[in-house]
Enzyme design. Structure first.
Site, PDB file in Angstrom:
ATOM      1  N   MET A   1      -0.931   6.484 -83.956  1.00 40.15           N
ATOM      2  CA  MET A   1       0.367   6.441 -84.639  1.00 40.15           C
ATOM      3  C   MET A   1       0.324   7.340 -85.878  1.00 40.15           C
ATOM      4  O   MET A   1      -0.698   7.386 -86.570  1.00 40.15           O
ATOM      5  CB  MET A   1       0.715   5.014 -85.058  1.00 40.15           C
ATOM      6  CG  MET A   1       0.649   4.012 -83.938  1.00 40.15           C
ATOM      7  SD  MET A   1       1.175   2.362 -84.501  1.00 40.15           S
ATOM      8  CE  MET A   1       0.599   1.334 -83.158  1.00 40.15           C
TER       9      MET A   1
ATOM     10  N   MET B   1       1.773   7.726 -80.021  1.00 41.92           N
ATOM     11  CA  MET B   1       3.061   7.393 -80.640  1.00 41.92           C
ATOM     12  C   MET B   1       3.223   8.311 -81.845  1.00 41.92           C
ATOM     13  O   MET B   1       3.173   7.882 -83.000  1.00 41.92           O
ATOM     14  CB  MET B   1       3.078   5.912 -81.036  1.00 41.92           C
ATOM     15  CG  MET B   1       3.184   4.996 -79.840  1.00 41.92           C
ATOM     16  SD  MET B   1       3.100   3.237 -80.276  1.00 41.92           S
ATOM     17  CE  MET B   1       1.347   2.959 -80.045  1.00 41.92           C
TER      18      MET B   1
ATOM     19  N   SER C   1      -6.297  -3.372 -76.039  1.00 43.29           N
ATOM     20  CA  SER C   1      -5.842  -2.466 -77.094  1.00 43.29           C
ATOM     21  C   SER C   1      -6.667  -2.659 -78.359  1.00 43.29           C
ATOM     22  O   SER C   1      -6.680  -3.748 -78.938  1.00 43.29           O
ATOM     23  CB  SER C   1      -4.365  -2.716 -77.407  1.00 43.29           C
ATOM     24  OG  SER C   1      -3.977  -1.976 -78.554  1.00 43.29           O
TER      25      SER C   1
ATOM     26  N   HIS D   1      -2.602   6.367 -76.160  1.00 48.36           N
ATOM     27  CA  HIS D   1      -1.147   6.226 -76.246  1.00 48.36           C
ATOM     28  C   HIS D   1      -0.704   6.922 -77.530  1.00 48.36           C
ATOM     29  O   HIS D   1      -0.917   6.409 -78.627  1.00 48.36           O
ATOM     30  CB  HIS D   1      -0.782   4.738 -76.256  1.00 48.36           C
ATOM     31  CG  HIS D   1       0.688   4.468 -76.345  1.00 48.36           C
ATOM     32  ND1 HIS D   1       1.199   3.206 -76.511  1.00 48.36           N
ATOM     33  CD2 HIS D   1       1.767   5.302 -76.289  1.00 48.36           C
ATOM     34  CE1 HIS D   1       2.521   3.273 -76.562  1.00 48.36           C
ATOM     35  NE2 HIS D   1       2.880   4.537 -76.437  1.00 48.36           N
TER      36      HIS D   1
ATOM     37  N   HIS E   1      -7.523   0.876 -74.372  1.00 45.85           N
ATOM     38  CA  HIS E   1      -6.254   1.440 -74.827  1.00 45.85           C
ATOM     39  C   HIS E   1      -6.334   1.764 -76.320  1.00 45.85           C
ATOM     40  O   HIS E   1      -6.674   0.901 -77.134  1.00 45.85           O
ATOM     41  CB  HIS E   1      -5.126   0.436 -74.573  1.00 45.85           C
ATOM     42  CG  HIS E   1      -3.753   0.974 -74.785  1.00 45.85           C
ATOM     43  ND1 HIS E   1      -3.088   1.725 -73.830  1.00 45.85           N
ATOM     44  CD2 HIS E   1      -2.911   0.879 -75.840  1.00 45.85           C
ATOM     45  CE1 HIS E   1      -1.890   2.057 -74.299  1.00 45.85           C
ATOM     46  NE2 HIS E   1      -1.759   1.558 -75.516  1.00 45.85           N
TER      47      HIS E   1
ATOM     48  N   MET F   1       7.418   0.278 -72.441  1.00 49.25           N
ATOM     49  CA  MET F   1       7.144  -0.519 -73.641  1.00 49.25           C
ATOM     50  C   MET F   1       7.924  -1.831 -73.565  1.00 49.25           C
ATOM     51  O   MET F   1       9.138  -1.825 -73.344  1.00 49.25           O
ATOM     52  CB  MET F   1       7.541   0.246 -74.898  1.00 49.25           C
ATOM     53  CG  MET F   1       6.698   1.484 -75.197  1.00 49.25           C
ATOM     54  SD  MET F   1       4.952   1.097 -75.500  1.00 49.25           S
ATOM     55  CE  MET F   1       5.068  -0.001 -76.935  1.00 49.25           C
TER      56      MET F   1
ATOM     57  N   ASP G   1       3.138  -2.493 -72.008  1.00 47.26           N
ATOM     58  CA  ASP G   1       2.444  -2.588 -73.296  1.00 47.26           C
ATOM     59  C   ASP G   1       3.346  -3.302 -74.285  1.00 47.26           C
ATOM     60  O   ASP G   1       4.452  -2.830 -74.570  1.00 47.26           O
ATOM     61  CB  ASP G   1       2.111  -1.174 -73.793  1.00 47.26           C
ATOM     62  CG  ASP G   1       1.371  -1.172 -75.122  1.00 47.26           C
ATOM     63  OD1 ASP G   1       1.053  -2.251 -75.649  1.00 47.26           O
ATOM     64  OD2 ASP G   1       1.109  -0.061 -75.645  1.00 47.26           O
TER      65      ASP G   1
ATOM     66  N   ASP H   1      -4.199   3.254 -79.501  1.00 40.41           N
ATOM     67  CA  ASP H   1      -2.889   3.618 -80.042  1.00 40.41           C
ATOM     68  C   ASP H   1      -3.048   4.602 -81.196  1.00 40.41           C
ATOM     69  O   ASP H   1      -3.685   4.291 -82.201  1.00 40.41           O
ATOM     70  CB  ASP H   1      -2.164   2.371 -80.548  1.00 40.41           C
ATOM     71  CG  ASP H   1      -1.695   1.481 -79.413  1.00 40.41           C
ATOM     72  OD1 ASP H   1      -1.037   2.003 -78.491  1.00 40.41           O
ATOM     73  OD2 ASP H   1      -1.975   0.273 -79.437  1.00 40.41           O
TER      74      ASP H   1
END
Length: 226
Positions: free
Chosen positions: A34, A65, A7, A63, A30, A134, A172, A32
């Protein structure tokens, strides 16, 4: 199978291209995303993903979010994502979104927060290429692994097996050398690791060591049934 996805949330954001190259032996990278709405943190968006996809040969595992993934997911595929994960709690039409992601040539994945049960989504599983459980509350890296998620991972693996699906099961949050074997024994086969990789002196070796641990635990516990 044991796939390790470092990540970049734990990487040095001032040197993302170099940090991506440091783990090019990984299966996926990975990323993220957000938005400071769905989760209380703000990371990066489409332009950075596009730049990152050009800086590495490792496929990008996005991912999201974020709120309104139905609107934004296609743009991340255009930016270079090979897999896009949306949250069940945020998607307005998860089946339609999963089909759209697949139609655009990416792997479709759905994530569940720790308190969200898998059972209501059983009928959606055939529409997905991966399901993400998660193992921390989403929003921040470096959190401690939630052992109470292990039964949920097991139940999810049982549902996948019952339906005879070729569905990856990703975990994760707090995945490290100390926790990855438990995740693998419970049925996970894709592992997101942030601090455990980028906090190591040799990130590439950390990826290799985590993969070895997960593969060994998988073979010992449920490899024959998978």
């Amino acid at each position: 199978m044991a796939l390790i996805n470092p990540s970049i949330l734990s990487a040095d954001f001032s040197r993302l291209a170099e940090e991506a190259k440091a783990v090019e032996g990984a299966d996926w990278l990975h990323v993220d995303v957000m938005d400071n709405h769905f989760v209380p943190n703000l990371t990066l968006g489409v332009p950075v993903v596009e730049s990152l996809s050009k800086a590495t040969d490792t496929p990008l595992d996005l991912h999201l979010m974020i709120e309104d993934p139905d609107r934004w997911a296609p743009q991340y595929i255009e930016a270079g994502a090979g897999s896009v994960t949306f949250h069940a709690e945020a998607a307005a039409a998860p089946v339609r979104l999963a089909r759209e992601i697949r139609a655009q040539g990416a792997r479709a994945s759905m994530a569940l927060k720790p308190a969200t049960p898998i059972e209501p989504y059983e009928d959606l599983l055939p529409e997905l290429d991966m399901l993400l459980i998660m193992t921390v509350e989403p929003g921040f890296g470096g959190q401690a692994f939630l052992d109470i998620m292990l039964p949920k991972i097991r139940r999810t693996r049982e549902l996948i097996s019952r339906h005879g699906l070729e569905l990856w099961l990703q975990v994760d949050g707090g995945v490290s050398a100390a926790t990855i074997e438990r995740c693998a024994e419970a049925g996970a086969d894709v592992f997101v690791a942030g601090s455990a990789v980028y906090g190591a002196d040799d990130p590439a070796k950390a990826v290799h060591d985590l993969r070895e641990k997960a593969a060994a635990a998988t073979a010992a516990s449920w490899g024959c049934a998978h």
